[in-house]
Design a protein around this motif. Structure first.
Motif, PDB file in Angstrom:
ATOM      1  N   GLY A   1     -10.321  27.675  -6.301  1.00 47.93           N
ATOM      2  CA  GLY A   1     -10.534  26.282  -6.674  1.00 47.93           C
ATOM      3  C   GLY A   1     -10.193  25.330  -5.553  1.00 47.93           C
ATOM      4  N   ALA A   2     -10.251  24.046  -5.862  1.00 44.65           N
ATOM      5  CA  ALA A   2      -9.958  23.007  -4.878  1.00 44.65           C
ATOM      6  C   ALA A   2      -8.470  22.698  -4.848  1.00 44.65           C
ATOM      7  CB  ALA A   2     -10.745  21.745  -5.198  1.00 44.65           C
ATOM      8  N   SER A   3      -8.037  22.048  -3.763  1.00 44.80           N
ATOM      9  CA  SER A   3      -6.652  21.608  -3.646  1.00 44.80           C
ATOM     10  C   SER A   3      -6.620  20.363  -2.772  1.00 44.80           C
ATOM     11  CB  SER A   3      -5.776  22.717  -3.045  1.00 44.80           C
ATOM     12  OG  SER A   3      -6.150  22.972  -1.696  1.00 44.80           O
ATOM     13  N   GLY A   4      -5.415  19.876  -2.504  1.00 43.39           N
ATOM     14  CA  GLY A   4      -5.240  18.724  -1.638  1.00 43.39           C
ATOM     15  C   GLY A   4      -4.977  17.440  -2.405  1.00 43.39           C
ATOM     16  N   PRO A   5      -4.212  16.500  -1.812  1.00 39.69           N
ATOM     17  CA  PRO A   5      -3.979  15.209  -2.470  1.00 39.69           C
ATOM     18  C   PRO A   5      -5.277  14.481  -2.798  1.00 39.69           C
ATOM     19  CG  PRO A   5      -2.534  15.460  -0.560  1.00 39.69           C
ATOM     20  CD  PRO A   5      -3.494  16.599  -0.518  1.00 39.69           C
ATOM     21  N   GLY A   6      -6.299  14.649  -1.941  1.00 40.29           N
ATOM     22  CA  GLY A   6      -7.568  13.993  -2.193  1.00 40.29           C
ATOM     23  C   GLY A   6      -8.308  14.552  -3.388  1.00 40.29           C
TER      24      GLY A   6
ATOM     25  N   PHE B   1       5.341  11.279   0.575  1.00 35.81           N
ATOM     26  CA  PHE B   1       4.973  12.691   0.695  1.00 35.81           C
ATOM     27  C   PHE B   1       5.402  13.442  -0.551  1.00 35.81           C
ATOM     28  CE2 PHE B   1       5.429  17.167   1.686  1.00 35.81           C
ATOM     29  CZ  PHE B   1       4.180  17.417   2.219  1.00 35.81           C
ATOM     30  N   GLY B   2       4.402  13.821  -1.330  1.00 43.71           N
ATOM     31  CA  GLY B   2       4.628  14.698  -2.470  1.00 43.71           C
ATOM     32  C   GLY B   2       3.677  15.864  -2.410  1.00 43.71           C
ATOM     33  N   ALA B   3       3.194  16.145  -1.172  1.00 42.10           N
ATOM     34  CA  ALA B   3       2.132  17.143  -0.987  1.00 42.10           C
ATOM     35  C   ALA B   3       0.964  16.775  -1.900  1.00 42.10           C
ATOM     36  CB  ALA B   3       2.656  18.550  -1.218  1.00 42.10           C
TER      37      ALA B   3
ATOM     38  N   MET C   1       0.862  -1.179   0.000  1.00 41.69           N
ATOM     39  CA  MET C   1       0.000   0.000   0.000  1.00 41.69           C
ATOM     40  C   MET C   1       0.902   1.234   0.000  1.00 41.69           C
ATOM     41  SD  MET C   1      -2.701   1.093   2.976  1.00 41.69           S
ATOM     42  CE  MET C   1      -2.943   2.822   3.442  1.00 41.69           C
ATOM     43  N   LEU C   2       0.694   2.099  -0.983  1.00 45.55           N
ATOM     44  CA  LEU C   2       1.431   3.350  -1.104  1.00 45.55           C
ATOM     45  C   LEU C   2       0.459   4.473  -0.784  1.00 45.55           C
ATOM     46  CD1 LEU C   2       3.138   2.605  -4.540  1.00 45.55           C
ATOM     47  CD2 LEU C   2       4.029   2.087  -2.269  1.00 45.55           C
ATOM     48  N   ALA C   3       0.737   5.244   0.256  1.00 42.02           N
ATOM     49  CA  ALA C   3      -0.244   6.225   0.707  1.00 42.02           C
ATOM     50  C   ALA C   3       0.433   7.495   1.177  1.00 42.02           C
ATOM     51  CB  ALA C   3      -1.104   5.639   1.839  1.00 42.02           C
ATOM     52  N   GLY C   4      -0.284   8.604   1.035  1.00 43.44           N
ATOM     53  CA  GLY C   4       0.246   9.881   1.495  1.00 43.44           C
ATOM     54  C   GLY C   4      -0.843  10.898   1.709  1.00 43.44           C
ATOM     55  N   ASP C   5      -0.512  11.911   2.498  1.00 45.41           N
ATOM     56  CA  ASP C   5      -1.442  12.997   2.812  1.00 45.41           C
ATOM     57  C   ASP C   5      -0.620  14.223   3.173  1.00 45.41           C
ATOM     58  OD1 ASP C   5      -1.107  12.993   5.914  1.00 45.41           O
ATOM     59  OD2 ASP C   5      -1.576  10.908   5.459  1.00 45.41           O
ATOM     60  N   LEU C   6      -1.245  15.210   3.783  1.00 43.02           N
ATOM     61  CA  LEU C   6      -0.575  16.480   4.089  1.00 43.02           C
ATOM     62  C   LEU C   6      -0.207  16.648   5.557  1.00 43.02           C
ATOM     63  CD1 LEU C   6      -2.765  18.986   2.017  1.00 43.02           C
ATOM     64  CD2 LEU C   6      -0.498  18.107   1.426  1.00 43.02           C
ATOM     65  N   LEU C   7      -0.687  15.772   6.410  1.00 42.97           N
ATOM     66  CA  LEU C   7      -0.563  16.021   7.842  1.00 42.97           C
ATOM     67  C   LEU C   7       0.754  15.522   8.413  1.00 42.97           C
ATOM     68  CD1 LEU C   7      -4.188  15.352   9.087  1.00 42.97           C
ATOM     69  CD2 LEU C   7      -3.185  17.413   8.105  1.00 42.97           C
ATOM     70  N   ASN C   8       1.045  15.957   9.633  1.00 41.03           N
ATOM     71  CA  ASN C   8       2.317  15.651  10.283  1.00 41.03           C
ATOM     72  C   ASN C   8       2.686  14.174  10.197  1.00 41.03           C
ATOM     73  OD1 ASN C   8       2.715  18.297  11.147  1.00 41.03           O
ATOM     74  ND2 ASN C   8       1.526  17.969  13.004  1.00 41.03           N
ATOM     75  N   GLN C   9       3.835  13.892   9.603  1.00 38.38           N
ATOM     76  CA  GLN C   9       4.365  12.527   9.504  1.00 38.38           C
ATOM     77  C   GLN C   9       3.357  11.542   8.905  1.00 38.38           C
ATOM     78  OE1 GLN C   9       5.090  14.327  12.713  1.00 38.38           O
ATOM     79  NE2 GLN C   9       6.747  14.962  11.355  1.00 38.38           N
TER      80      GLN C   9
END
Length: 340
Positions: free
Chosen positions: A275-280, A106-108, A79-87
């Protein structure tokens, strides 16, 4: 496998065999509610914090994708996963529950295509039979970390963007029917000296243009080789800047060909500023909308260029500029034409 200077070509054409998308109430009221498998009417989803709520979004996106693929967590190697929050706590805590061997990325906001590119490489090289790539964000959790808690009610400039409360997951495998990942271009860090955290689109636009131009060079292609080229979250400010920068490099991308996930997710009547932003955002729009549009519109090949600003609260406090990056993935149809 390596093509040009910074791109990968997957001759085995790994398959996106299923996807799962989860959104919040603001997304349910947006322009693409049909893009989500699960929509919640509560951004807390019954949890005691926004961060825990985001963890639930990740878990639900992965479980939904696996169910649609008729797989269990035991069938997935990585599973490869990422988000914006601490660690990457939402991703890591979701991996704790799911018990799939896990690598945090982490790629923002560029994490969605980073995960897809790496997952496709793992399948292509037979390092895994099944890989799930997932990216997520939560509006209130991100605001609290990077700007001000929503309760503060701080005024924002028109260049600001609205972080999506969403998660998108894709299951990759080596065979079967479905859209195929045929290539990727890994971006360089580009920093033009911008330091305004309320103008992410303007900061990220040069990185997007750099990756897109490099992609065309590495694959010896032109914009006309694609039915759609879409960035992750440049928004109203960044998209025209990227278009102008590409024009300077000799690439003409008209409005019908060149779009942005951050401009697709919400309605004009929703107060999302630029507009929208975020990895999601890019994950949900790509996996929940664009892949189905490929079948509906008869598109053969699209290029998704997820864009990310690699700042942190600490770097902003130390008055650093904002390094940015963009990762691109090529997705093609194989005539399967089934709903993901």
């Amino acid at each position: 496998m390596l093509i040009g200077k910074q791109s990968w070509q997957y001759t085995s054409r790994p398959v996106i065999c299923a996807t799962g998308t989860v959104g919040g109430p603001f997304e349910a009221a947006g322009a693409l509610p049909q893009a989500f498998d699960v929509l919640h009417d509560d951004i807390w989803v019954g949890q005691e914090s926004f961060e825990k709520a985001q963890t639930v979004f990740v878990e639900e996106a992965v479980k939904t994708a696996l169910k649609k693929a008729s797989l269990t967590t035991d069938d997935v190697q990585f599973m490869l996963a990422g988000d914006l929050l601490n660690q990457l706590t939402p991703s890591s805590f979701a991996a704790r529950t799911l018990q799939i061997p896990y690598m945090g990325l982490f790629g923002a906001c560029a994490t969605s295509m980073e995960g897809l590119a790496i997952g496709a490489m793992m399948v292509h090289t037979q390092a895994a039979e099944h890989v799930v790539a997932v990216a997520s964000s939560h509006h209130s959790a991100t605001e609290k970390q990077f700007r001000y808690p929503t309760e503060y009610g701080g005024q924002k400039p028109p260049t600001a963007q609205w972080t999506a409360t969403a998660a998108g997951a894709a299951v990759l495998t080596g065979s079967g029917q479905g859209p195929r990942v045929t290539g990727a271009t890994i971006g360089r860090v580009v920093d033009m000296g911008m330091s305004d955290p309320f103008n992410m689109g303007g900061a990220m636009a040069p990185a997007a243009a750099d990756t897109i131009a490099r992609h065309f060079t590495d694959f010896n292609r032109t914009p006309e080789d694609y039915d759609l080229i879409v960035t992750g979250d440049l928004g109203q400010i960044g998209l025209p800047v990227a278009r102008d920068l590409l024009k300077q490099k000799g690439y003409m991308l008209d409005h019908d060909l060149f779009g942005d996930c951050g401009l697709m997710l919400y309605k004009a009547s929703q107060s999302v500023f630029a507009g929208a932003s975020g990895p999601g955002c890019s994950a949900a729009v790509t996996y929940g909308h664009l892949l189905n549009e490929m079948t509906k519109q008869g598109w053969q090949r699209i290029l998704v260029v997820a864009t990310g600003a690699l700042l942190s609260p600490l770097s902003y406090q130390q008055k650093e500029s904002i390094p940015c990056i963009a990762h691109a993935a090529v997705i093609e149809t194989d005539g399967g034409g089934h709903h993901l």
